[in-house]
Write a protein that holds these residues in place. Structure first.
Motif, short mmCIF file in Angstrom:
data_model
loop_
_atom_site.label_atom_id
_atom_site.label_comp_id
_atom_site.label_asym_id
_atom_site.label_seq_id
_atom_site.Cartn_x
_atom_site.Cartn_y
_atom_site.Cartn_z
N LEU A 89 0.83 -1.20 0.00
CA LEU A 89 0.00 0.00 0.00
C LEU A 89 0.86 1.26 0.00
O LEU A 89 0.57 2.23 -0.71
CB LEU A 89 -0.93 -0.01 1.21
CG LEU A 89 -2.11 -0.97 1.16
CD1 LEU A 89 -2.84 -0.98 2.49
CD2 LEU A 89 -3.07 -0.60 0.04
N ALA A 90 1.91 1.25 0.80
CA ALA A 90 2.79 2.41 0.87
C ALA A 90 3.44 2.70 -0.47
O ALA A 90 3.53 3.86 -0.90
CB ALA A 90 3.86 2.19 1.95
N LEU A 91 3.89 1.64 -1.16
CA LEU A 91 4.54 1.84 -2.46
C LEU A 91 3.56 2.32 -3.52
O LEU A 91 3.88 3.21 -4.33
CB LEU A 91 5.21 0.54 -2.90
CG LEU A 91 5.97 0.58 -4.23
CD1 LEU A 91 7.03 1.67 -4.21
CD2 LEU A 91 6.60 -0.78 -4.52
N PRO A 147 14.74 -2.12 -8.90
CA PRO A 147 16.17 -2.18 -8.55
C PRO A 147 16.70 -0.91 -7.89
O PRO A 147 17.45 -0.98 -6.92
CB PRO A 147 16.85 -2.44 -9.90
CG PRO A 147 15.80 -3.03 -10.75
CD PRO A 147 14.53 -2.37 -10.34
N MET A 148 16.32 0.25 -8.42
CA MET A 148 16.83 1.50 -7.86
C MET A 148 16.23 1.80 -6.49
O MET A 148 16.83 2.49 -5.68
CB MET A 148 16.52 2.65 -8.81
CG MET A 148 17.22 2.54 -10.16
SD MET A 148 19.02 2.48 -10.01
CE MET A 148 19.36 4.11 -9.34
N LEU A 149 15.05 1.25 -6.23
CA LEU A 149 14.37 1.49 -4.95
C LEU A 149 14.66 0.39 -3.93
O LEU A 149 14.19 0.46 -2.80
CB LEU A 149 12.86 1.59 -5.19
CG LEU A 149 12.02 2.31 -4.13
CD1 LEU A 149 12.41 3.77 -4.01
CD2 LEU A 149 10.53 2.19 -4.45
N SER A 150 15.41 -0.63 -4.33
CA SER A 150 15.62 -1.78 -3.45
C SER A 150 16.28 -1.42 -2.11
O SER A 150 15.91 -2.01 -1.08
CB SER A 150 16.43 -2.86 -4.17
OG SER A 150 17.68 -2.35 -4.62
N PRO A 188 6.32 4.43 5.96
CA PRO A 188 7.04 3.85 4.81
C PRO A 188 6.70 4.53 3.50
O PRO A 188 7.54 4.58 2.59
CB PRO A 188 6.60 2.38 4.81
CG PRO A 188 5.37 2.33 5.63
CD PRO A 188 5.49 3.42 6.64
N MET A 189 5.49 5.09 3.38
CA MET A 189 5.12 5.79 2.15
C MET A 189 6.02 7.01 1.93
O MET A 189 6.50 7.25 0.81
CB MET A 189 3.67 6.24 2.22
CG MET A 189 3.20 7.06 1.04
SD MET A 189 1.87 8.20 1.46
CE MET A 189 2.71 9.37 2.54
#
Length: 312
Positions: free
Chosen positions: A105-107, A220-223, A184-185
């Motif tokens: 949900l946050a993502l 990948p960039m947000l991992s 987390p959002m």
């Protein structure tokens, strides 16, 4: 009036450097400023932990002096207490449901906010508000009323109150946690704003659609940010108490379906006055959280991508 001539060598000499304080004096000043934190860490954290570790090897009921019993509390916990194992299973189920749902949900909301042109600050604050309010007992009681018999969910779906059904009560608690996705959002949104736009442009030139760009560029960039949120929310989920306590009216019901670990720890320590047993439970929880965190860090090597490291 006579004047004193200044020798040429003195006239060209560099100005004397200011004297530096001795090393011990600088260290002493640092410790003065650090002393409140050090004192607080010792008195409020390390000392209570040491006392709790000692009590975990004793029989202590809060009213009489503790009696040393060695490993009896731990043996009883693992071999003679079926309710303890029910609380372990319930907590694991809660973590496996609540954490992925909350992060998803946050993502999704962070991706939606990133593309907004107007009102981003307002919506960001609005979505973050549940994280500030959701941990309170009042909100948890409102949540219980929403999922109770005759509540909003019952009226809309006609399924009856979730909090009175063993198969649904834990889901109601997990949804309350997922609703608090604001923290987390915000972290996801900050990470998304750091991804270079050139990467998306290059992917679009290669014919990648939105979904392909999400899988090949965004994920990948947000991992690293995803990993940070995963560790943080997992640790918090293992320590959940207020939502389960409020939804179950402090009983862990129905049929112990919401009896999470910390609630059973509270029951043993402050309801049954078995503080030694509760202290042993607390140390087992600390050990489990440490192991889970170590496993997450170990597995992160295979899926967390740091741009500064290049291809692995």
């Amino acid at each position: 009036m006579t004047t004193t001539a200044i020798p040429p060598e003195a006239r060209n000499a560099p100005a004397a450097a200011p004297k530096r304080r001795p090393q011990r004096e600088r260290e002493g000043a640092a410790w003065v400023f650090l002393s409140p934190w050090v004192l607080g860490a010792i008195v409020l954290t390390l000392l209570p932990m040491a006392v709790s570790l000692y009590l975990s090897f004793t029989d202590y009921d809060l009213f009489s002096p503790p009696k040393w019993v060695g490993l009896r509390n731990y043996v009883q916990m693992f071999t003679e207490d079926p309710r303890y194992w029910r609380s372990v299973v319930t907590t694991l189920m809660y973590v496996l449901v609540a954490v992925p749902l909350q992060l998803a949900l946050a993502l999704v909301v962070a991706l939606a906010l990133k593309g907004m042109k107007r009102g981003k600050g307002f919506y960001r604050s609005a979505f973050y508000a549940p994280s500030l309010l959701g941990a309170s007992m009042s909100i948890a009681l409102v949540w219980r009323a929403v999922f109770n018999d005759g509540g909003t969910v019952d009226n809309l779906l006609g399924t009856g109150g979730w909090v009175n059904k063993p198969g649904w009560a834990l889901l109601a608690v997990a949804l309350l946690t997922a609703w608090q996705f604001g923290a987390p959002m915000v972290i996801f949104l900050a990470g998304l704003q750091q991804i270079p736009a050139e990467l998306y442009e290059a992917a679009a030139v290669d014919g990648a659609g939105k979904w392909r760009q999400f899988l090949s560029v965004t994920v990948p960039m947000l991992s690293p940010v995803l990993f940070f949120n995963l560790v943080l929310q997992t640790i918090q989920a293992f320590q959940v108490f207020t939502p389960a306590f409020a939804v179950s009216a402090g009983k862990g019901g129905p049929a112990d379906s919401t009896l999470v670990y910390t609630m059973y720890l509270y029951d043993r320590g402050f309801v049954a006055s078995h503080m030694g047993y509760a202290s042993a439970m607390a140390w087992v929880l600390l050990l489990v959280i440490g192991i889970v965190t170590a496993v997450l860090f170990r597995t992160s090597r295979s899926w967390v991508f740091y741009a500064s490291e290049g291809d692995r």
